[in-house]
Design an enzyme around this catalytic site. Structure first.
Site, PDB file in Angstrom:
ATOM      1  N   SER A  25       0.821  -1.223   0.000  1.00  0.00           N
ATOM      2  CA  SER A  25       0.000   0.000   0.000  1.00  0.00           C
ATOM      3  C   SER A  25       0.849   1.265   0.000  1.00  0.00           C
ATOM      4  CB  SER A  25      -0.918  -0.003   1.217  1.00  0.00           C
ATOM      5  OG  SER A  25      -0.159  -0.139   2.396  1.00  0.00           O
ATOM      6  N   ASN A 112      -2.787  -2.257  13.285  1.00  0.00           N
ATOM      7  CA  ASN A 112      -4.221  -1.942  13.295  1.00  0.00           C
ATOM      8  C   ASN A 112      -4.534  -0.683  14.100  1.00  0.00           C
ATOM      9  OD1 ASN A 112      -4.166  -4.343  12.004  1.00  0.00           O
ATOM     10  ND2 ASN A 112      -5.355  -5.508  13.514  1.00  0.00           N
ATOM     11  N   HIS A 158     -36.996  26.237 -11.362  1.00  0.00           N
ATOM     12  CA  HIS A 158     -37.159  25.357 -12.524  1.00  0.00           C
ATOM     13  C   HIS A 158     -36.483  25.955 -13.764  1.00  0.00           C
ATOM     14  CE1 HIS A 158     -40.498  23.366 -10.248  1.00  0.00           C
ATOM     15  NE2 HIS A 158     -40.660  24.606  -9.810  1.00  0.00           N
ATOM     16  N   SER A 279     -10.430  26.848 -27.189  1.00  0.00           N
ATOM     17  CA  SER A 279     -10.648  25.589 -27.887  1.00  0.00           C
ATOM     18  C   SER A 279      -9.472  25.336 -28.809  1.00  0.00           C
ATOM     19  CB  SER A 279     -11.945  25.685 -28.695  1.00  0.00           C
ATOM     20  OG  SER A 279     -11.908  24.800 -29.800  1.00  0.00           O
ATOM     21  N   LYS A 285     -13.652  30.590 -29.018  1.00  0.00           N
ATOM     22  CA  LYS A 285     -14.153  30.078 -27.743  1.00  0.00           C
ATOM     23  C   LYS A 285     -13.426  30.587 -26.504  1.00  0.00           C
ATOM     24  CE  LYS A 285     -16.501  26.479 -27.602  1.00  0.00           C
ATOM     25  NZ  LYS A 285     -17.724  26.348 -26.903  1.00  0.00           N
ATOM     26  N   ASN A 287     -13.973  29.030 -22.780  1.00  0.00           N
ATOM     27  CA  ASN A 287     -14.761  28.031 -22.056  1.00  0.00           C
ATOM     28  C   ASN A 287     -14.561  28.127 -20.546  1.00  0.00           C
ATOM     29  OD1 ASN A 287     -15.723  26.952 -24.478  1.00  0.00           O
ATOM     30  ND2 ASN A 287     -13.946  25.596 -24.670  1.00  0.00           N
ATOM     31  N   GLU A 292     -16.597  24.002 -14.882  1.00  0.00           N
ATOM     32  CA  GLU A 292     -17.034  22.676 -15.329  1.00  0.00           C
ATOM     33  C   GLU A 292     -16.288  21.573 -14.579  1.00  0.00           C
ATOM     34  OE1 GLU A 292     -17.108  22.483 -19.759  1.00  0.00           O
ATOM     35  OE2 GLU A 292     -17.018  24.659 -19.577  1.00  0.00           O
ATOM     36  N   TYR A 319     -10.278  -5.575  12.740  1.00  0.00           N
ATOM     37  CA  TYR A 319      -9.565  -5.161  11.519  1.00  0.00           C
ATOM     38  C   TYR A 319      -9.628  -6.249  10.461  1.00  0.00           C
ATOM     39  CZ  TYR A 319      -6.097  -3.609   8.221  1.00  0.00           C
ATOM     40  OH  TYR A 319      -5.484  -3.214   7.060  1.00  0.00           O
ATOM     41  N   GLN A 324      -7.631  -1.365   4.254  1.00  0.00           N
ATOM     42  CA  GLN A 324      -6.524  -0.663   3.606  1.00  0.00           C
ATOM     43  C   GLN A 324      -7.030   0.170   2.417  1.00  0.00           C
ATOM     44  OE1 GLN A 324      -2.484  -2.299   3.359  1.00  0.00           O
ATOM     45  NE2 GLN A 324      -2.924  -2.659   1.206  1.00  0.00           N
TER      46      GLN A 324
HETATM   47  N1  ARG Z   1      -1.535  -1.049   5.542  1.00  0.00           N
HETATM   48  C1  ARG Z   1      -2.567  -1.439   6.432  1.00  0.00           C
HETATM   49  C2  ARG Z   1      -3.804  -0.537   6.250  1.00  0.00           C
HETATM   50  O1  ARG Z   1      -3.689   0.478   5.692  1.00  0.00           O
HETATM   51  C3  ARG Z   1      -2.097  -1.316   7.831  1.00  0.00           C
HETATM   52  C4  ARG Z   1      -2.737  -2.278   8.773  1.00  0.00           C
HETATM   53  C5  ARG Z   1      -2.341  -3.666   8.425  1.00  0.00           C
HETATM   54  N2  ARG Z   1      -2.751  -4.582   9.446  1.00  0.00           N
HETATM   55  C6  ARG Z   1      -2.645  -5.890   9.282  1.00  0.00           C
HETATM   56  N3  ARG Z   1      -3.033  -6.611  10.285  1.00  0.00           N
HETATM   57  N4  ARG Z   1      -2.203  -6.428   8.191  1.00  0.00           N
HETATM   58  O2  ARG Z   1      -4.874  -0.876   6.674  1.00  0.00           O
END
Ligand code: ARG
Length: 468
Positions: A25, A112, A158, A279, A285, A287, A292, A319, A324
């Protein structure tokens, strides 16, 4: 593939390479590095108080963390492909820098409770940034409204001509909507002001830590009350997502109005060139892309609200790794919310209203309610007055004339209660002046509203301030 993982004692062999990157991650949670290091420092101190670190070890850890903080600031922190997430990256790097004491940092702590803590700390700073932009936008709206109290414009419902409005009143409508957003974002932050750290994986840490002290050290109002609840609690993510999505929905509605106003068909406003684009094909144009895009980004924000609620709904308590996935959408929402507010503020600050075009668009039908009210004053029940003016509008359409160009005879035909003075109603100033009820669009009301807006703004400048 042999790679060192924190959980290597239990699982043998290397990871499937695709799964390894699937599981990683870092691309998302590396943003948490700074708050993570702050948390680690407080945790290291707590470990020392609990007797896990002696003074020398603690000093080494503190030095290591300080060095990492410098790396973080300079953008040189050496993330490794094999780090599963930001938490593992810190532990690995700390051990590289200070040896065995680094390996003790995770004592009594789980990723966690750690991730919940870092996420809250990160949000605190991010929300403050959005808050500051919103406040600046509110004061821009007040300033712009101030000079447009007596600028009449057609008010629509409306998308059809309805009644005369003051442009100042219109701009303040945006002020009140955004002020509620400020309060909503703050309320979400306040509710989440509980520190999960010390909850361990789910059942609470066995270490002797004073969580109140730790919470104060990390800037939390209090520790969370239940470890099991704390490790899976993503209410904050959902609440912030909603509060920001609502903010963007508000911005998007004003953006939509202003896109229409910029169209030469209405021509009520001009954007400065720096907030518009041209444009690639059509030379003429200009815009309103700034507006938008606000409208477009609101759509993605709304998707995030749905995503975070869906993520939670089927999850067993405590958890689960699904959690994640809470961060990618949230982080991109935070980025885009801040950008949208900033772009919107620039537009609000710089747009040029075309007062003449607004005035020219004040068609006679905008006074139809005033005509009906006139008959009511003459003693007619409102329903009959409504009907009489309706007949008059029909007669005007049939004659191909606007209401005020109909002869007095036509008025008298529609209702015997009409007289020549009714024709004086076709005047925006008269129409506005009739609406000085509290909260109305009359100049005196809008002036009072401005006062209220200014005092709310003063309240909101106190970070805990709110009137609701
Ligand atoms: N990268 C994990 C998250 O964002 C951290 C927690 C991971 N915990 C675990 N027991 N694998 O949630």
């Amino acid at each position: 593939m042999t790679r060192k993982k924190a959980w290597e004692g239990r699982l043998s062999g290397g990871l499937d390479p695709l799964f390894e990157s699937f599981n990683c991650s870092l691309a998302v949670d590396r943003r948490l590095l700074a708050v993570e290091l702050e948390q680690d420092l407080a945790w290291a101190n707590a470990l020392a108080r609990a007797g896990v670190y002696g003074p020398e070890e603690l000093a080494k850890v503190r030095d290591g963390l300080a060095a990492m903080l410098v790396e973080e600031r300079e953008g040189t922190f050496p993330f490794a492909e094999t780090d599963e997430d930001v938490h593992m990256a810190v532990e690995r790097r700390l051990t590289e820098l200070c040896g065995p004491p680094g390996e003790k940092l995770q004592t009594g702590r789980s990723r966690n409770d750690q991730v919940g803590t870092s996420l809250r700390m990160y949000l605190r700073a991010e929300l403050a940034r959005v808050d500051a932009s919103l406040l600046a936008t509110l004061s821009t709206l007040v300033t712009r409204a101030e000079s447009e109290i007596a600028t009449p414009m057609p008010g629509l419902t409306h998308l059809q001509p309805a009644q005369v409005l003051s442009l100042g009143h219109y701009l303040l409508s945006c002020f009140w909507a955004l002020s509620r957003d400020v309060e909503r974002v703050r309320a979400a932050g306040r509710r989440a002001d509980r520190m999960p750290l010390g909850s361990g994986a789910l059942a609470g840490t066995t270490l002797n830590v004073d969580r109140k002290v730790l919470a104060a050290e990390l800037g939390f109002a209090r520790p969370s009350e239940n470890s099991l609840d704390a490790v899976g609690d993503r209410d904050l993510v959902a609440e912030v997502s909603f509060a920001l999505a609502q903010t963007l929905a508000h911005l998007s509605r004003y953006a939509e109005d202003w896109v229409l106003w910029c169209s030469p068909a209405l021509g009520f406003m001009r954007l400065p060139d720096r907030l518009a684009t041209g444009s690639s094909l059509m030379p003429q144009k200009k815009n309103p892309d700034s507006l938008e895009l606000i409208r477009g980004k609101a759509a993605t924000a709304i998707g995030q609200v749905c995503a975070i609620l869906s993520l939670q709904k089927g999850l067993p308590i405590s958890y689960n790794k699904d959690l994640q996935e809470d961060k990618a959408g949230l982080f991109s929402l935070l980025d885009s919310a801040w950008q949208c507010v900033e772009v919107f503020r620039r537009v609000a600050e710089a747009f040029e209203p075309d007062r003449a075009r607004m005035r020219a668009a004040l068609t006679d039908d905008l006074y139809a309610t005033d005509l009906a009210d006139y008959l009511v004053k003459k003693g007619l029940p409102f329903r009959s007055a409504h009907e009489a003016v309706g007949r008059l509008v029909r007669a005007a359409a049939a004659a191909g004339l606007s209401l005020s160009k109909l002869p007095l005879a036509a008025y008298l035909e529609a209702s015997a209660h009409f007289d020549a003075r009714a024709l004086e109603l076709y005047d925006p100033e008269v129409s506005l002046a009739r609406r000085n009820v509290a909260g109305g669009t009359g100049a005196a009301s809008v002036a009072a509203q401005l006062e209220a807006a200014r005092s709310l703004l003063t309240c909101l400048h106190d970070p805990n301030g709110s009137t609701r």
